[in-house]
Design an enzyme around this catalytic site. Structure first.
Site, short mmCIF file in Angstrom:
data_model
loop_
_atom_site.label_atom_id
_atom_site.label_comp_id
_atom_site.label_asym_id
_atom_site.label_seq_id
_atom_site.Cartn_x
_atom_site.Cartn_y
_atom_site.Cartn_z
N GLY A 1 -4.18 -5.45 -12.76
CA GLY A 1 -3.73 -4.14 -13.19
C GLY A 1 -4.43 -3.72 -14.47
N CYS B 1 0.84 -1.19 0.00
CA CYS B 1 0.00 0.00 0.00
C CYS B 1 0.88 1.24 0.00
CB CYS B 1 -0.93 0.04 1.21
SG CYS B 1 -1.95 1.54 1.21
#
Lengths: 286, 278
Positions: free
Chosen positions: A225, A113
């Site tokens: 993605g 993150c």
């Protein structure tokens, strides 16, 4: 599968399709304590993508286990719980509280993150730290572990290998790319914290390249993605991913992910393949 | 097998009309949105065939509906690429619609309601006015603008004592803000009627803050519709979170998601001091 942070806890999407028919519902990151997240603005749309800096807003482990998890499990979903913490011990503590008895199929470890001050991406950039993190989680649970990796590294291969050696059953490639966008008139960043995670079709070629490199190691890869249609999902399978996650596109079309398994079946039939396994990694050299 | 869900699906554009230099209305065929919408709710709309740029749907409040025609309308001002594409849509085009989403206004407890608005966020007030009038409520509408002519639909409201336009330049209607107009022209009258009265507001945050501060001592119910930059519209991306004065009923945080917990809030829930003006 659903990409963490783009599908809530699954229950929010039950009006759009049958969540039990998905490969898995991957939850938003769960932390030990509740997190309120970052100051707004947290999101900003960019060409074919979006920046986010949510800061792992979530209700915390206890609330998740008691109030949310039973709802998702009773809906029949295959549950993958994404977990995040500030130290390997903290990840391990969360993992120890989650087991197959709760109806969980696997844990995805958020090692990338970009939007928090402590933990997050630091674990995912150093093979030694990543291995310690994965090992700590594996020692705390019998559940299969998927390590979700950050692309914000020079070479993803040593990280994939480190995660695999430390006991991860698979790696998710990739989390968001670190990005930034600024307002040239107000002279401030579009996102309060400045830097933020870029997702969406804009990052897809980077993700496909990294999934390709990761798959060469032999560690099972979950490709993620910028998937926004059938072709973009198949790109990840073709370069060797064993599964895919749909992320930002869930925001644009919350019903798409429910159509994707059918689209893949139709595609394989047109390609003359009897199963997805035969298509995975069947990329020919140009 | 590949069908869309009823709530997120392709829908046909019936018409796009330029109402004022700044305002467009788009009429879209959707049995689901037409039947299910309540005033205050919104839809996420984006062009089809699907493109990735612009990537996300645009949140637009429902302006009105025609249930007989299975259609609904949106009001928008072309501001960025997403809304400019909508402005260029033609009858017969398709768009992707996800909705209706979020909370709506609740006027059931009131006999008389006052609607106060300004800026681009006024669409839900027109829908609210229409539905409340159909339900037999007395409706006062106070809208602020730079000039009265820049407001859409002023002609469709009979020019009676219950519709007021407030303009910055005083060229028409009340000279001043919508909030000032409400206090000068409406507040005393509804207070003297001794009937259950509710206030409903939609517009820029500074206008709402002024209204909240001015009505705090009145002990009157105020519901507001907020606008926010959104990605998902359904509470999962956590991009449109605002500060709240009371803990979230589910999560316990002092926050609310504009899309899923709102966009209509009881004004007492919002932490106005911490809410950014933009």
């Amino acid at each position: 599968m659903t990409a963490s942070g783009t599908f809530g806890f699954g229950i929010e999407f039950m009006e759009y399709g049958d969540i039990s028919a998905l490969g898995a519902v991957v939850t938003k990151s769960i932390t030990l304590e509740p997190r309120a997240g970052n100051e707004p603005p947290r999101i900003y749309e960019t060409p074919s993508g979006m920046l986010n800096s949510i800061g792992l807003e979530n209700p915390g482990l206890e609330f998740f286990k008691e109030k949310i998890l039973p709802q998702v499990v009773s809906a029949g979903a295959t549950m993958v719980v994404n977990i995040a913490g500030e130290s390997p011990d903290e990840y391990g503590e969360i993992a120890g509280e989650l087991s197959a008895d709760d109806g969980i199929a696997a844990l995805e470890v958020n090692a990338g993150c970009p939007n928090v001050d402590r933990g997050g991406m630091t674990f995912g950039r150093d093979p030694g730290m990543l291995a310690d993190l994965v090992a700590a989680v594996c020692a705390s649970t019998e559940l299969p572990i998927i390590a979700k990796l950050t692309p914000n590294v020079a070479d993803i291969v040593p990280l994939v290998e480190a995660a695999g050696r430390a006991g991860a059953s698979a790696v998710t490639v990739m989390n968001t790319l670190l990005g930034m966008s600024v307002d040239v008139r107000k002279r401030v960043p579009h996102i309060k914290r400045g830097k933020a995670g870029l997702s969406g079709p804009a990052i897809r070629p980077v993700a496909v390249r990294m999934a390709f490199e990761a798959a060469q190691t032999g560690v099972p890869v979950v490709g993620a993605g910028g998937i926004s249609d059938l072709d973009s999902a198949m790109q990840f399978f073709l370069v060797g991913a064993r599964a895919v996650e749909v992320g930002t596109w869930n925001f644009a079309d919350p019903a798409f992910i429910f159509r994707l398994p059918g689209l893949i079946s139709d595609f394989l039939e047109q390609q003359g393949e009897t199963n997805l396994g035969a298509y995975i990694g069947s990329l020919k050299s140009g | 097998m590949h069908a869309d869900s009823a709530k997120a699906s392709a829908a046909r554009v019936l018409d796009v009309i330029r109402l004022t230099p700044a305002h467009f209305r788009i009429d879209i065929e959707s049995e689901h949105v037409s039947a299910a919408s309540i005033p205050g709710q919104f839809v996420m709309v984006r062009p089809l065939p699907a493109v990735t740029d612009p990537l996300l749907g645009r949140p637009l409040a429902v302006l009105g509906r025609d249930t007989a025609a299975s259609s609904f309308s949106l009001l928008f001002t072309p501001a960025g690429r997403g809304t400019r594409i909508l402005a260029e849509a033609a009858p017969g085009d398709t768009v992707h619609v996800n909705g209706p989403l979020g909370t709506g206004f609740d006027f059931s407890a009131f006999d008389e309601i006052a609607l106060i608005g300004g800026g681009t966020g006024i669409a839900p007030l027109y829908f609210l006015a229409a539905e409340a009038r159909a339900a037999g409520k007395t409706v006062h509408l106070v809208l602020g603008a730079r000039t009265c002519d820049s407001l859409p639909f002023t002609g469709s409201f009979s020019p009676d004592e219950r519709f007021h336009c407030a303009t910055d330049d005083g060229s028409r209607g009340f000279h001043g803000s919508a909030v000032d107009a409400f206090f000068h022209l409406v507040a005393d009258r509804i207070a003297s009627n001794r009937r259950p009265v509710g206030l409903f507001a939609a517009g820029p945050v500074p206008m709402m803050k002024a209204l909240v501060s001015a009505t705090r001592e009145m002990g009157i119910s105020l519901q507001v519709s907020l606008e926010a930059r959104m990605a998902c519209g359904i509470g999962v991306c956590r991009g449109c979170v605002i500060p709240a004065r009371t803990p979230h009923p589910l999560y316990g945080h002092l926050t609310r998601a504009v899309c899923a917990d709102g966009p209509v809030f009881d004004a007492s829930v919002i932490d106005w001091e911490r809410l950014p003006d933009v």
